[in-house]
Structures are given as C-alpha cells and as structure tokens.
Design a protein around this motif. Structure first.
Motif, PDB file in Angstrom:
ATOM      1  N   ASP A 197       1.078  -1.350   0.029  1.00 56.47           N
ATOM      2  CA  ASP A 197      -0.075  -0.131  -0.039  1.00 56.47           C
ATOM      3  C   ASP A 197       0.918   1.104   0.089  1.00 56.47           C
ATOM      4  O   ASP A 197       0.386   2.411  -0.264  1.00 56.47           O
ATOM      5  N   LYS A 219      -9.414   2.942  -8.846  1.00 50.10           N
ATOM      6  CA  LYS A 219     -10.273   1.676  -8.213  1.00 50.10           C
ATOM      7  C   LYS A 219     -11.646   1.927  -8.133  1.00 50.10           C
ATOM      8  O   LYS A 219     -12.070   3.007  -7.739  1.00 50.10           O
ATOM      9  N   ILE A 225     -14.682   1.120  -3.803  1.00 52.79           N
ATOM     10  CA  ILE A 225     -14.066   1.178  -2.595  1.00 52.79           C
ATOM     11  C   ILE A 225     -15.201   1.267  -1.397  1.00 52.79           C
ATOM     12  O   ILE A 225     -15.767   1.861  -1.436  1.00 52.79           O
ATOM     13  N   ARG A 283     -13.018   2.096   4.175  1.00 48.65           N
ATOM     14  CA  ARG A 283     -11.638   2.573   3.958  1.00 48.65           C
ATOM     15  C   ARG A 283     -11.514   3.871   3.486  1.00 48.65           C
ATOM     16  O   ARG A 283     -12.023   4.566   2.799  1.00 48.65           O
ATOM     17  N   ILE A 310      -9.214   6.880   2.235  1.00 45.42           N
ATOM     18  CA  ILE A 310      -8.142   6.919   1.289  1.00 45.42           C
ATOM     19  C   ILE A 310      -7.542   8.389   1.345  1.00 45.42           C
ATOM     20  O   ILE A 310      -8.107   9.413   1.285  1.00 45.42           O
ATOM     21  N   MET A 340      -3.370   3.829  -1.461  1.00 46.03           N
ATOM     22  CA  MET A 340      -3.621   3.290  -2.733  1.00 46.03           C
ATOM     23  C   MET A 340      -2.429   2.764  -3.575  1.00 46.03           C
ATOM     24  O   MET A 340      -2.618   2.510  -4.827  1.00 46.03           O
ATOM     25  N   LEU A 381      -7.756  -3.070  -4.041  1.00 45.33           N
ATOM     26  CA  LEU A 381      -7.049  -2.086  -4.033  1.00 45.33           C
ATOM     27  C   LEU A 381      -5.777  -2.064  -4.815  1.00 45.33           C
ATOM     28  O   LEU A 381      -5.093  -1.179  -5.201  1.00 45.33           O
TER      29      LEU A 381
END
Length: 624
Positions: free
Chosen positions: A145, A154, A157, A161, A163, A188, A234
């Motif tokens: 990651d 992506k 999601i 999560r 980001i 990501m 991911l």
C-alpha cells in the motif's frame, strides 16, 4: 577472534573440525589444549543428544606437546542423529576433577571446578539443500500500500476504507471513536505501481522482491486475510500479479509472497463474523465447512485468536481440510507459485506446528524444487523452543531460511555502543549454529514492517514505552539525521557483506525514518530521497554482484575490537576484507596478509601501506 591459547574454541578448526553445523553421520574432531602443569591423567569428551537426561563420556587420547608448557588431547565423535548435540570436557588432574567451560568472546573457555554451559553442535539431514538462486542477491521488502501508486482508478471502494489524498502525509495513528486501531487508511499503492518501479529496483541491485500480504483483506497491512485466493482489489488483480512476476523475471528478479497461515481475518469468507460474504463462515454455523478450522470455547463469540485480537481468529493448521486448502495439489501455496511467485515467507513460523511446516515445504518443492521457504523467527532458529519442545526449523524438512533478527540486533547494537569483539562473537555464534545451506541464504534485515526504522533506532531518541502520540511528534533533528545517514552507510555495509543476503525494507535506502507501526510504514518518498544513501546502496549492490565470496564464502574475524568490526569473506576464487569504524577518530591499521595487492572499493583509503578508516566509515578490499 580465535584464541589458540584457550583450552577449547568451538569456532576454530584447530580445536574442532569441521567447525559449525554438520550433516548427520559426520565425524567431528574435538581437540583441547591443557597446561602441562595441570598434570591431566585422563580427558573425556562429555556429550549428549539435546534433551537426553544423561551425558556420555568418551576417552580422549594424548596427542602431543604444544610449545613449552601445553599439551593436546583429542578424539573423534560421529553424530548419528538429526538434531542438537551438546558437549563439554571432563578432566582428571592433580587438583581433582575439572571441566572446560565456555566463558567470553576473548577467552573463549576456561578450566573450572564445576561443569557449566555446553557447546552446541547442529546435526542436519543428509543431503539437505536450499535454492541456489538467492545466493549473492539482494532482497527488497515492499509494503504494497505504501510503495508506489500507479494512478489507476479503483472502483467500488468500501466506505470504511479511508483513502489519503496526500501521498506524503503521516499514516493514521489515532484510534477511532470506539477507541480501536483499525488500520483502515490506505494510500492506494498497488501491484502495477511496483511493476512501474522495477527498473529502479534493478538499478539498486535487487534480485528478490518480498511482498507483504497481497490477498484480499480489510486492513492496510492485510495480515487479516479475507480470501487467500484473491488479490485485494485496491492492489489490482491476479493478472497484475502475474504481470509483475513476468516483468521481474525479465530482469533476473524473483518474487516471493507473505504466507499468513496461523490465523485468518474474522471478516473473511472462512469466518464471516460481520456477514459481508455469501459464504457460510465458521461464525455463522457449526455446519460450516470451515468450522473445524477454528477453536471455539463457546460458539460463536468465544474463540482462540492471535494474541487476543478478536479480528484474527487462530486456525487449527493440522485440520485436514485446512491443510489441503493451503498445501494441497490445488491449494493456495501452489496456486500463487503457478501465478509466478518463487516461494514464501511464513508469518510467525514459530507459531506453526512442525507437521504444517513440513507440509508447506512439500507443497512448495512439489511445484518448484527451487522454490524457497523462509520463516519469521526472531531468535536463534537453531535452538528455538516453542510448542513445548525444540523446534526443527533448520534440520532439512521445514525451512530453507529465516529472517535473521540476531544479525540485525548485533549490527544495531554495534552502532549504538557495543564492543566490536562482542558483536563479532554474536555473529559467529549464528554462523556456528546454522547449517551451511541455510547460512548461504539467510534473510538479513535492518528494518521491517514490525520494527522501528534502523536510522531512527541508531540516531533518534530511544522509544522505551512511549505512546503513539509521542512517536507521531518526534523526528530526527537535522544533526541527528546527518549522523544517522553515516551510521546507515556503516550498517548497510555490514548487512551486505555478512553470510546470507541483505533485505532492504522499502525506503531504508532513501533515508526514511519512523518509530513503530504505523510510523515505520509511511509511503516511499519519491522525489525526496536521500540520494547519497540511494547511491551507496547501488554501489554495495555492485559489490555483491562482482564478489563470489559473498555468495557462499566463509567468514572469519579479523581484529574486531572496541570501535572496530572487521572480518574476511573468502571463497574458492575471491575474497573481501571488510572493516567498519563506528568511532569518532580515524583508525590506521595493517592490511591483512594477502590483501596489500587487492583492489580498494567504495573510496577505501590506503596510505604508506596502511589501511586508513576515517571516523564513522567503512573500508573494503577485494582480491580475485
């Protein structure tokens, strides 16, 4: 440093031949040196097989005088079992019964009135071989990651999560509103992003890529496996993984995966505590096909979990259905090998039972005889005890190699003040205890995802028991960082030249700092690297490629003492003298015999026939 005046030195082939671990069936020479004034009338080798309750004694014969005041006694002993032997010596003298016992790195041994600690001999399976391709290589560990984001968008999601939008910001470290650390923040980084950086890794000299878990999971570390058979969305897809392996092989690189087989996630297709999946998990029904994988104290809410974390229910690795799922012909281990990986690093290997480790090895070797199996073991893996007994990790039926934390501790301790002689003894103890096939491919790290960054350990304030808030607010000062870079160059110089192969934790080569998780798991600082340290790693990589002695050569101490750590790596057709000065003053020393006509490397300085090692620096001389 060998001491020919000692009664016995297990690390010298004058006293013990062969030195170190041996194949079962090997005859070992034991020789002792005694003062003639002791008037020894009988000397015996005391030996026993590991946990046997009693010792056996074997007569040693007088083999001659040594100098004016010493005499030699010797005998041969054949090790006929796979496992550990322990030995000492019993003497009949004019002063009564005496014993030879281990003492310290300088004395090696002494004659004492009572028996003390014993010396270890590791006897391993005849014909034990490990893969040859890792020898002389460089491993690079990637926390997926946080290494590189390809920019590919992506879809779908999950809401839970978080980001990060800023690649360079600190990972989330605060607990949520329920006081829980969820590790649910993501940057990501993905598999295609790693593929895009293969040219950088090749330039760094990397030959092996070790990926932290990539299977579908719900935390950023992905040790809470949700589905062993699928790549986390991911990170990309199975095709992305295959492409990474294919592109790596074009550059002479191998990829290994992280196998997390002591537990799954509670949020998984197997347990399904939160009901996210269509499967009937062990938490959902006692009729679940996965129910026997877990141990419930009271179904469904009371179950054994890894170190008490309810999100990580422990599995019964010896359950036939679990073993078949992981190690069977169509199991998880072989599936990812078919996709292109070259082996596995096993998480918490010392918490996996012997039978399961043996089955993993069989599965890996059935798919690819050159596949590698590396275990996470923090202590000396040759004499580790767990599950109520001595473990068999390195005896030929389980692991090829281990994460070599004892070397890490020795290197970092040296650069934090430990004496060079004492540190060299710690290194040589591992060399003595481990089978040669294992030594050649030991996985040696300075930092990992489970430790503080090496530069922080060496140059920063000690962590002690300080909390995350303190860790989040403390960084190296400019002066500490500059000193830390100098120490990192010494540390990596040692790491790259000891038996086994170096494993660089992503970003260490760029000067990344940080205390414990999550501060040691920040994103790689693309565009903000410490270029001096990156270049240093590249030059060390070139040495590993050019010096055959670093593939499978022997190691011998050379003058290690105080602020100096030095040794020789030597093989059939090349040798490398390595010296490291951690002190504040220049060291001027004689060049070891045979190296005066060698080639100085990495700006090593020779003046008037003497080797000059400036303060806080390294020296290397190669002969071919």
């Amino acid at each position: 440093m060998n001491n020919i005046n000692a009664p016995f030195d297990s690390q010298s082939n004058f006293y013990r031949n062969p030195v170190g671990a041996v194949e079962v069936g090997t005859k070992v020479l034991f020789r002792i040196m005694l003062p003639r004034s002791l008037k020894c009338s009988n000397a015996e080798l005391a030996i026993k097989f590991d946990n046997d309750s009693s010792w056996s004694y074997f007569h040693m014969f007088w083999s001659g005088e040594f100098g004016n005041d010493k005499e030699l006694w010797e005998c041969h002993y054949q090790v006929d079992k796979v496992g550990l032997y322990w030995n000492g010596f019993r003497l009949q003298t004019n002063e009564g019964i005496k014993y030879i016992v281990p003492t310290n790195p300088r004395e090696k041994s002494a004659i004492a009135p009572s028996a003390g600690r014993a010396w270890q001999t590791t006897s391993y399976k005849k014909g034990f071989k490990t893969p040859s391709w890792p020898q002389g290589g460089v491993m690079y560990q990637i926390f997926p990651d946080r290494f590189n984001y390809s920019g590919n968008k992506k879809e779908n999601i999950p809401d839970y999560r978080y980001i990060h939008e800023d690649w360079y910001e600190t990972p989330t470290w605060q607990p949520n509103e329920h006081g829980e650390i969820t590790n649910s923040d993501f940057f990501m980084g993905d598999l295609q992003g790693i593929t895009e950086k293969l040219d950088y890794l090749e330039d760094l000299g990397v030959t092996i890529i070790y990926l932290n878990p990539i299977s579908m999971a719900f935390s950023n570390h992905r040790y809470d496996t949700g589905d062993y058979s699928a790549v986390d969305p991911l990170l990309g897809s199975e095709e992305d993984f295959k492409a990474l392996c294919d592109e790596a092989k074009k550059r002479g690189m191998y990829v290994i995966n992280d196998g997390v087989f002591s537990h799954t996630g509670s949020d998984s297709i197997y347990f399904n505590r939160l009901g996210r999946f269509d499967t009937v998990g062990a938490y959902n029904s006692t009729e679940s096909p996965y129910f026997k994988w877990y141990h419930f104290n009271q179904w469904p809410n009371s179950y054994n979990s890894w170190w008490g974390f309810y999100t990580l229910p422990e599995v019964n690795e010896l359950d036939p259905s679990f073993n078949e799922y992981i190690n069977g012909e169509n199991g998880i281990v072989r599936k990812w090998q078919k996709c292109g990986n070259s082996g596995w690093r096993l998480d918490v290997a010392d918490e996996l039972p012997d039978g399961f480790l043996e089955n993993i090895r069989k599965a890996v070797k059935a798919e690819n005889p050159e596949g590698i199996v590396i275990g996470e073991v923090w202590e000396d893996a040759s004499n580790k005890e767990s599950y109520g007994g001595r473990r068999k990790f390195l005896l030929g039926d389980q692991l090829d190699s281990v994460m070599n934390y004892p070397f890490r501790a020795a290197i970092l301790d040296f650069l934090r003040g430990a004496d060079g002689c004492d540190v060299m003894d710690r290194i040589m103890t591992v060399v003595e205890n481990y089978p040669k096939p294992v030594l050649n491919i030991l996985m040696n790290s300075l930092s990992t995802h489970d430790t503080e960054r090496a530069i922080t350990v060496m140059a920063g304030e000690p962590l002690y028991d300080r909390d995350r808030a303190w860790q989040a607010s403390h960084y190296l000062s400019p002066e500490q960082y500059e000193h830390g870079i100098r120490l990192m160059k010494i540390a990596t110089g040692i790491l790259y030249t000891l038996p086994g192969f170096p494993c660089v934790y992503y970003g260490d080569e760029a000067g990344m700092q940080g205390y414990k998780d999550p501060f040691n798991r920040a994103c790689y600082p693309w565009g903000r690297e410490n270029k001096e340290l990156v270049q240093w790693h590249k030059e060390l990589g070139k040495i590993r490629k050019s010096c055959n002695a670093l593939k499978d050569g022997e190691i011998s101490d050379a003058f290690s003492n105080g602020n100096l750590l030095s040794y020789v790596r030597f093989g059939d057709c090349s040798a490398l003298f390595c010296a490291f000065n951690k002190g504040d003053n220049e060291i001027v020393m004689d060049i070891p015999p045979g190296y005066s006509t060698g080639t100085p490397l990495m700006d090593t300085k020779i003046r008037d026939g003497k080797l000059i090692i400036p303060a806080c620096s390294s020296a290397f001389i190669q002969i071919i």
